[in-house]
Design a protein around this motif. Sequence first.
Motif, PDB file in Angstrom:
ATOM      1  N   GLY A 125       1.221  -5.962  -6.604  1.00  0.00           N
ATOM      2  CA  GLY A 125       1.761  -6.107  -5.265  1.00  0.00           C
ATOM      3  C   GLY A 125       1.132  -5.120  -4.307  1.00  0.00           C
ATOM      4  O   GLY A 125       0.177  -4.417  -4.647  1.00  0.00           O
ATOM      5  N   VAL A 126       1.686  -5.101  -3.120  1.00  0.00           N
ATOM      6  CA  VAL A 126       1.211  -4.220  -2.064  1.00  0.00           C
ATOM      7  C   VAL A 126       2.411  -3.448  -1.552  1.00  0.00           C
ATOM      8  O   VAL A 126       3.473  -4.028  -1.304  1.00  0.00           O
ATOM      9  CB  VAL A 126       0.571  -5.038  -0.926  1.00  0.00           C
ATOM     10  N   ASP A 127       2.249  -2.117  -1.401  1.00  0.00           N
ATOM     11  CA  ASP A 127       3.363  -1.338  -0.866  1.00  0.00           C
ATOM     12  C   ASP A 127       3.368  -1.408   0.658  1.00  0.00           C
ATOM     13  O   ASP A 127       2.510  -2.066   1.267  1.00  0.00           O
ATOM     14  CB  ASP A 127       3.362   0.097  -1.404  1.00  0.00           C
ATOM     15  N   ASP A 128       4.314  -0.732   1.277  1.00  0.00           N
ATOM     16  CA  ASP A 128       4.459  -0.820   2.730  1.00  0.00           C
ATOM     17  C   ASP A 128       3.311  -0.180   3.495  1.00  0.00           C
ATOM     18  O   ASP A 128       3.193  -0.354   4.700  1.00  0.00           O
ATOM     19  CB  ASP A 128       5.804  -0.254   3.187  1.00  0.00           C
ATOM     20  N   GLU A 129       2.428   0.549   2.786  1.00  0.00           N
ATOM     21  CA  GLU A 129       1.253   1.140   3.431  1.00  0.00           C
ATOM     22  C   GLU A 129      -0.017   0.353   3.132  1.00  0.00           C
ATOM     23  O   GLU A 129      -1.108   0.773   3.473  1.00  0.00           O
ATOM     24  CB  GLU A 129       1.098   2.597   2.978  1.00  0.00           C
ATOM     25  N   GLY A 130       0.127  -0.790   2.435  1.00  0.00           N
ATOM     26  CA  GLY A 130      -1.020  -1.625   2.130  1.00  0.00           C
ATOM     27  C   GLY A 130      -1.783  -1.230   0.879  1.00  0.00           C
ATOM     28  O   GLY A 130      -2.861  -1.750   0.613  1.00  0.00           O
ATOM     29  N   VAL A 131      -1.216  -0.322   0.096  1.00  0.00           N
ATOM     30  CA  VAL A 131      -1.854   0.130  -1.133  1.00  0.00           C
ATOM     31  C   VAL A 131      -1.472  -0.815  -2.276  1.00  0.00           C
ATOM     32  O   VAL A 131      -0.300  -1.189  -2.420  1.00  0.00           O
ATOM     33  CB  VAL A 131      -1.425   1.579  -1.475  1.00  0.00           C
ATOM     34  N   ILE A 132      -2.451  -1.207  -3.090  1.00  0.00           N
ATOM     35  CA  ILE A 132      -2.185  -2.077  -4.231  1.00  0.00           C
ATOM     36  C   ILE A 132      -1.439  -1.288  -5.296  1.00  0.00           C
ATOM     37  O   ILE A 132      -1.807  -0.168  -5.641  1.00  0.00           O
ATOM     38  CB  ILE A 132      -3.494  -2.644  -4.801  1.00  0.00           C
ATOM     39  N   VAL A 133      -0.374  -1.896  -5.827  1.00  0.00           N
ATOM     40  CA  VAL A 133       0.482  -1.262  -6.831  1.00  0.00           C
ATOM     41  C   VAL A 133       0.627  -2.224  -8.004  1.00  0.00           C
ATOM     42  O   VAL A 133       0.783  -3.426  -7.815  1.00  0.00           O
ATOM     43  CB  VAL A 133       1.878  -0.945  -6.242  1.00  0.00           C
TER      44      VAL A 133
END
Length: 81
Positions: A27-35
């Motif tokens: 997924g993507v966190d609220d800062e656009g970082v892939i998690v």
Amino acid sequence: MPPGEPDRITNCSVYPYDGELVVELTGVDDEGVIVVVSYQFEAPDDRSTVEPRGPVDPEHVPHVRDGLSENGYEWGGRSGS
């Protein structure tokens, strides 16, 4: 969302191993970082019903259930949470 937690799930992959499965959510966190978050499941040889080996985040349960179902597995009775 806390740092390192996906805000939006974009993919679910299921990897079978001997006696277990790994379900991986990307997924993507609220800062656009892939998690990437993964969960282990006990998987008997008959491949029908699987059970989580540990807790599953309640927000991830629908994605994990769908991923398991799409790969021919059914989540058993334990919630894992």
